[in-house]
Design a protein around this motif. Structure first.
Motif, mmCIF file in Angstrom:
data_model
loop_
_atom_site.group_PDB
_atom_site.id
_atom_site.type_symbol
_atom_site.label_atom_id
_atom_site.label_comp_id
_atom_site.label_asym_id
_atom_site.label_seq_id
_atom_site.Cartn_x
_atom_site.Cartn_y
_atom_site.Cartn_z
ATOM 1 N N ILE A 189 0.825 -1.208 0.000
ATOM 2 C CA ILE A 189 0.000 0.000 0.000
ATOM 3 C C ILE A 189 0.861 1.261 0.000
ATOM 4 N N GLN A 190 1.951 1.258 0.787
ATOM 5 C CA GLN A 190 2.772 2.464 0.869
ATOM 6 C C GLN A 190 3.422 2.814 -0.463
ATOM 7 N N HIS A 191 3.537 1.831 -1.347
ATOM 8 C CA HIS A 191 4.124 2.104 -2.662
ATOM 9 C C HIS A 191 3.175 2.953 -3.512
ATOM 10 N N PHE A 192 1.849 2.802 -3.253
ATOM 11 C CA PHE A 192 0.873 3.531 -4.040
ATOM 12 C C PHE A 192 0.194 4.655 -3.263
ATOM 13 N N ARG A 193 0.139 4.489 -1.922
ATOM 14 C CA ARG A 193 -0.523 5.501 -1.106
ATOM 15 C C ARG A 193 0.136 5.561 0.262
ATOM 16 N N SER A 194 1.208 6.312 0.365
ATOM 17 C CA SER A 194 1.942 6.415 1.637
ATOM 18 C C SER A 194 1.517 7.626 2.446
ATOM 19 N N PHE A 195 0.649 8.479 1.865
ATOM 20 C CA PHE A 195 0.215 9.724 2.496
ATOM 21 C C PHE A 195 1.342 10.739 2.621
ATOM 22 N N VAL A 196 2.429 10.509 1.931
ATOM 23 C CA VAL A 196 3.535 11.466 1.897
ATOM 24 C C VAL A 196 3.685 11.940 0.452
ATOM 25 N N PRO A 197 3.359 13.204 0.142
ATOM 26 C CA PRO A 197 3.455 13.675 -1.241
ATOM 27 C C PRO A 197 4.870 14.146 -1.566
ATOM 28 N N SER A 198 5.237 13.995 -2.804
ATOM 29 C CA SER A 198 6.501 14.536 -3.279
ATOM 30 C C SER A 198 6.329 16.022 -3.555
ATOM 31 N N ALA A 199 7.386 16.675 -4.033
ATOM 32 C CA ALA A 199 7.317 18.107 -4.297
ATOM 33 C C ALA A 199 6.263 18.447 -5.344
ATOM 34 N N ASP A 200 6.041 17.545 -6.305
ATOM 35 C CA ASP A 200 5.045 17.791 -7.348
ATOM 36 C C ASP A 200 3.681 17.198 -7.013
#
Length: 316
Positions: A189-200
């Motif tokens: 799940i963390q690979h697709f939805r880790s709740f941590v967004p990248s800069a973009d």
């Protein structure tokens, strides 16, 4: 009657309803006189008999509470077991769940992992305090108002099974399997939805995506085997030496790769590390890795030693 008895009566009557004071005063004074006369008939002098009688009657505030049918406990026996059961149920998961959610939100929005952990812990503690206060308050009100909970009457059918020699309970097994399932599910799940967004604004995996080539599937397989071990432990009912050996092997199969990946900076996603200024500092990353390695080693050692100790106790 002496001033000692008068003082005792005054202290008692002060805490009873005004409408019943005269009735209680007459009844209590008569009881005291009869008890004193009985002790004097046994050869005691008047002063000694009076002191013994008043001492036997006890604290006048407690005696007044009995006359007024007033409870001196916060949660009485009629409500205590229901209160205790509800408290244990709520405290077993609500504070932790609230703390984790708040910590994740703080880490995502605040950009401070260390502060997020502290915020999660403090929120969990506050949630536990609030639960304890409000649940106790509600039951105290129910106690004082004599409100019926309409709970089903106890019957012998509710007696638990005899597990005198059982070390592994169903509750322990269910909790362990539930935790393992959550970890197994979170890895993909963390690979697709880790709740941590990248800069973009895209999803930022916490673990290095390169690990999907081997290590993450391997660790998931080890966790699945741990689920099987938990089932085997429950069926056996206690620790045995074969189960201890299997537990040690699975612990090492999980811990050794994790420790190696941490020590070689291959566990966390480099983009995730660089996302946080605090974590991207080499000294902070090294300190976090050291804590994780030491914690992993201690947990594994404790689990293996504890299982061996229980197996040894079963044989002796």
């Amino acid at each position: 009657m002496t001033s000692l008895t008068d003082r005792y009566l005054a202290a008692t009557l002060r805490a009873v309803p005004a409408a019943r004071r005269e009735e209680i005063a007459i009844e209590l004074r008569g009881s005291i006189e009869d008890m004193i006369d009985g002790r004097r008939a046994e050869g005691r002098d008047a002063e000694t008999a009076e002191r013994e009688v008043l001492t036997e009657l006890g604290n006048p505030t407690q005696l007044a509470a009995r006359y007024a049918d007033r409870r001196l406990q916060l949660i009485g026996p009629a409500y205590y077991l229901a209160w205790e059961k509800l408290m244990k149920l709520l405290l077993s998961f609500v504070p932790a769940l609230v703390g984790v959610i708040v910590g994740l939100l703080e880490a995502t929005d605040g950009g401070n992992p260390g502060g997020a952990i502290g915020e999660g812990i403090s929120t969990a503690l506050m949630a536990a305090i609030q639960i304890a206060f409000w649940v106790t308050l509600v039951f105290a009100v129910l106690e004082r108002t004599n409100t019926s909970l309409n709970l089903p009457a106890w019957t012998v059918d509710q007696l638990p099974e005899d597990h005198t020699n059982r070390q592994i309970t169903l509750v322990d097994t269910a909790a362990a399997i539930g935790w393992l399932v959550l970890v197994i599910a979170y890895l993909p799940i963390q690979h697709f939805r880790s709740f941590v967004p990248s800069a973009d604004g895209e999803n930022l995996p916490i673990l290095d995506p390169a690990l999907w080539s081997f290590w993450l599937p391997f660790l998931m397989a080890v966790l699945v085997l741990n689920v099987g071990l938990e089932i085997a432990k429950y069926r056996a009912g206690r620790w045995t030496w074969p189960l201890v050996g299997a537990n040690a092997v699975l612990n090492l199969a999980f811990a050794v790769p994790v420790i190696w990946l941490i020590s070689t900076d291959r566990l966390l996603n480099p983009d995730f590390v660089n996302r946080w200024e605090w974590l991207s500092r080499e000294e902070n990353l090294n300190n976090l890795g050291t804590v994780a390695i030491v914690g992993t080693v201690l947990i594994v050692l404790w689990d293996v030693i504890d299982s061996a100790r229980k197996a040894y106790a079963n044989r002796h």
